[in-house]
Design an enzyme around this catalytic site. Sequence first.
Site, PDB file in Angstrom:
ATOM      1  N   ASN A 295     -32.314 -32.938 -51.297  1.00  0.00           N
ATOM      2  CA  ASN A 295     -31.700 -33.080 -52.612  1.00  0.00           C
ATOM      3  C   ASN A 295     -30.501 -34.022 -52.584  1.00  0.00           C
ATOM      4  O   ASN A 295     -29.863 -34.201 -51.560  1.00  0.00           O
ATOM      5  CB  ASN A 295     -31.257 -31.708 -53.125  1.00  0.00           C
ATOM      6  CG  ASN A 295     -30.290 -31.046 -52.169  1.00  0.00           C
ATOM      7  OD1 ASN A 295     -30.683 -30.676 -51.063  1.00  0.00           O
ATOM      8  ND2 ASN A 295     -29.047 -30.905 -52.560  1.00  0.00           N
TER       9      ASN A 295
ATOM     10  N   ASP B 223     -31.428 -28.241 -56.677  1.00  0.00           N
ATOM     11  CA  ASP B 223     -31.323 -28.140 -55.212  1.00  0.00           C
ATOM     12  C   ASP B 223     -32.652 -27.779 -54.568  1.00  0.00           C
ATOM     13  O   ASP B 223     -32.732 -26.920 -53.707  1.00  0.00           O
ATOM     14  CB  ASP B 223     -30.245 -27.123 -54.802  1.00  0.00           C
ATOM     15  CG  ASP B 223     -30.058 -27.072 -53.289  1.00  0.00           C
ATOM     16  OD1 ASP B 223     -30.095 -28.133 -52.640  1.00  0.00           O
ATOM     17  OD2 ASP B 223     -29.896 -25.971 -52.741  1.00  0.00           O
TER      18      ASP B 223
END
Length: 185
Positions: free
Chosen positions: A22, A64
């Site tokens: 991420n 995330d």
Amino acid sequence: GTNWGWYAYDPGTNLIYFGTGNPAPWNETMRPGDNKWTMTIFGRDADTGEAKFGYQKTPHDEWDYAGVNVMMLSDQKDKDGKVRKLLTHPDRNGIVYTLDRTDGSLVSANKLDDTVNVFKSVDLKTGQPVRDPEYGTRMDHLAKDICPSAMGYHNQGHDSYDPKRELFYMGINHICMDWEPFMLP
């Protein structure tokens, strides 16, 4: 986006396959754009390190999802009976991606579970996920029951493919979350 695991190698293509994680920081308003090369499946030449392809699964990841999970290689027949070299990747974002591992073209992108709601679908022509804005993490918005949670529907477990049965075996989480951003003084 960092890469910290779950690599695969195909001696026939001489490519190493891996995913990148991420973007940072988590606060999506602080990093506009797609945050290119994060949340990407790469195919790189094992001798030179040159990227032969990169497919970004979650542009501008705001949850995330860190897409570094396992890359499963298989040879399977397509609808016309032609054997294709495939790469299958169950991602934390709740989508199972299958790419042609010779060129990185998207073959399929399917939800792991019907409850995945951050994306309505993945457009197979563009490869882009179709987001549902109700489950976004923008400021001044309380998003309830975001599925999957930041942990993902598939996390860092190991999976396998049985070529005789033509089945994939994977461990799946079913955890959703609420998300309410707020400013700190």
